[in-house]
Scaffold this motif. Structure first.
Motif: not given
Length: 441
Positions: A45-65
Motif C-alpha cells: 500500500f505504500t511506495p516506500r522502501n520497507p527494509g530501511s524503514s523497518m531497520s530504523i524503526t526497530i532500532w529506535s524502539s529498541a534503544s529507548s531509554w
C-alpha cells in the motif's frame, strides 16, 4: 470521507487482520507476526522502501531509554520470587487478616497487592502468592472454589499496581510519562483490591457454613512481632515507589534501586545462591526479550499503518459516527475482552494502539486515564479462556481442569466489569493522584 475511501480503508483493515491472524494461527511469535504484517502493508500500500524503514524503526524502539526500566523491574521480581518472601508474607499477614469476615482468604488479596508492588507481573504475583497461600488455606479447610477464584482475580493486580510491566509498555507505545501512569494506577488498584475483599466478606455472610473455624486470637504485641518479617519488603516498596513519586529517581533509576534492594533482601534471607541468581537472570532475559520483540514489531506496524493512512481514516470515520466518549469506551471494552481471549495483555496493547490511539485523541479521551482502563480490561483477559494466562498457571499449581478454574474466576471477572464502570463514572480515580503529586519527570 467518500464512499470509495471508506471502502478502501475497510479493505486495508481486512487484509491487515487476515494476514495478522493467519500468521498468529501458524504459531509464529507475536513480534515476528507484527513485523510480517507491517512489511506486507508497506509493500502492498505504500511506495516506500520497507527494509530501511523497518531497520530504523526497530532500532529506535529498541534503544529507548524509558524501556530500560522494563528488564530491571522484571529482574527484581524474579529475584524476589526465588527468595523466602512467600513464606514470610503469610506469617506476617495472617494474624491481622484472620479476624476479617472470610478469614484468611483475604491473604490472597492482600498478599497479591503487596507483591504486585514489587513485581509488576501478574504471573509472578500469582506464582509467589499461590505457593504461599494454597497449601495453608487448604490445610485450614477453606473451600477450593474460593481459594482458586480469589487467587486468580487478585493476582491480576500485578498488572495495575506499580511497577506494572503493562503500564510501562503502554507508556512507551503512546509516549506517556511512566511515572504518571504508575501514580494513576495506585488508587484504582487499591479500590479493586478492596472490592475483591468485599466479595470475600459477602461470601462469608451468605455461606457461613463454608467458613472454617476462626484462628486463635492474638494480642496486638504478638501480631506486631509476627509482622516483623514484612519490614524488608515494605522497605523495598517504599524505596522503589517513593523514589519515583518524590522526584528523586526516574522509573529506570527506581528499577535499579529495586534490583539492588532485592539482591540485598535475598542475601539477608540467605536465598541468594549462584543458581538462584543465574535462574533469575535467565528468567528476566527471556521475558524482556519477548516483550522487546513485540514492541519492535508494534513500532514497525505503527509506522506502516501511518503510511497507509488507516489510523487517520478510522479516526475520521469514528468522528463521523459522532459516538460519545462513553459509547466509544463501551465498544472498546467489548473489543478488548474479545481480543484478550486469544492474546496476552501486552500483545493486546501493542497490537491495537496504532489504530485506537487516533480514535482516543479524536474523541478527547485522556490517554493517562485510558492507560488504567486498558489495564483493567487486560486484567480480565488474564482469567478468560481460552488463553487466560492466569488460568494456565493455576492449572499447573492446582491440577484442576481449565473449565473449573474459569468458573471459580467468573465472580472476579464481574467485579472487574464493575471496576470499569467506576472508572468511567469517576475518572478522578485515575487522574487525581498524578495531578496533585509534584516533581514527576
Amino acid at each position: 470521507m467518500t464512499g470509495f475511501d471508506a471502502d478502501a480503508t475497510g479493505l486495508k483493515v481486512g487484509i491487515f487482520l487476515f494476514v495478522m491472524f493467519f500468521l498468529l494461527g501458524t504459531g509464529l511469535w507475536v513480534g515476528l507476526a507484527l513485523i510480517g504484517v507491517a512489511y506486507m502493508g508497506m509493500i502492498g500500500f505504500t511506495p516506500r522502501n520497507p527494509g530501511s524503514s523497518m531497520s530504523i524503526t526497530i532500532w529506535s524502539s529498541a534503544s529507548s531509554w524509558t524501556l530500560t526500566s522494563l528488564p530491571l523491574f522484571i529482574w527484581m521480581g524474579e529475584i524476589l520470587y526465588r527468595s523466602r518472601l512467600s513464606e514470610d508474607m503469610f506469617k506476617g499477614l495472617a494474624p491481622w487478616l484472620s479476624g476479617f469476615p472470610g478469614g484468611l482468604l483475604h491473604a490472597n488479596v492482600v498478599g497479591c497487592t503487596v507483591f504486585a508492588a514489587v513485581s509488576g507481573s501478574s504471573a509472578a504475583t500469582l506464582t509467589t502468592v499461590g505457593k504461599m497461600s494454597i497449601p495453608e488455606l487448604r490445610q485450614r479447610g477453606y473451600p477450593e472454589f474460593m481459594i482458586v477464584g480469589t487467587l486468580a482475580g487478585a493476582a491480576t493486580l500485578g498488572l495495575m499496581i506499580p511497577p506494572s510491566l503493562t503500564l510501562i509498555v503502554y507508556g512507551v507505545t503512546v509516549q506517556q510519562s511512566i511515572t504518571a501512569l504508575f501514580m494513576a494506577g495506585i488508587i484504582p488498584g487499591l479500590v479493586l483490591a478492596a472490592m475483591f475483599m468485599i466479595y470475600i466478606g459477602a461470601w462469608s455472610f451468605i455461606r457461613p457454613e463454608q467458613v472454617p473455624a476462626a484462628e486463635p486470637r492474638m494480642g496486638f504485641g504478638q501480631k506486631c512481632r509476627a509482622s516483623v518479617v514484612l519490614l524488608p519488603v515494605v522497605a523495598l516498596i517504599v524505596v522503589v515507589i517513593g523514589s519515583m513519586y518524590t522526584g528523586i529517581a526516574t522509573a529506570t533509576e527506581a528499577a535499579a534501586f529495586g534490583v539492588v534492594g532485592a539482591l540485598v533482601l535475598a542475601a539477608i534471607q540467605r536465598s541468594l545462591t549462584w543458581q538462584a541468581l543465574r535462574e533469575s537472570l535467565l528468567g528476566a532475559t527471556r521475558t524482556s526479550a519477548m516483550i522487546a520483540l513485540i514492541l519492535m514489531g508494534a513500532s514497525f506496524l505503527t509506522l506502516a499503518m501511518g503510511f497507509t493512512g488507516v489510523p487517520n481514516a478510522l479516526a475520521i470515520m469514528i468522528a463521523k459516527l459522532d459516538l460519545s466518549p462513553i459509547a466509544l469506551i463501551a465498544a472498546l471494552t467489548v473489543f478488548y475482552i474479545i481480543i484478550g481471549m486469544f492474546l496476552d495483555g501486552i500483545s493486546a496493547v501493542v497490537l491495537t494502539m496504532a489504530i485506537v490511539d487516533p480514535m482516543l485523541r479524536a474523541a478527547g479521551i485522556d490517554l493517562l486515564w485510558f492507560g488504567i482502563f486498558i489495564v483493567v480490561v487486560v486484567e480480565m483477559a488474564q482469567i478468560t479462556p481460552p488463553v487466560g494466562f492466569n488460568l494456565f498457571v493455576l492449572q499447573g499449581m492446582t491440577r484442576h481442569d481449565m473449565g473449573y478454574i474459569a468458573r471459580t474466576a467468573l465472580p472476579m471477572f464481574g467485579i472487574m466489569i464493575l471496576m470499569v464502570g467506576l472508572l468511567v463514572a469517576f475518572p478522578g480515580l485515575a487522574t487525581w493522584l498524578p495531578s496533585v503529586v509534584k516533581g514527576q519527570p
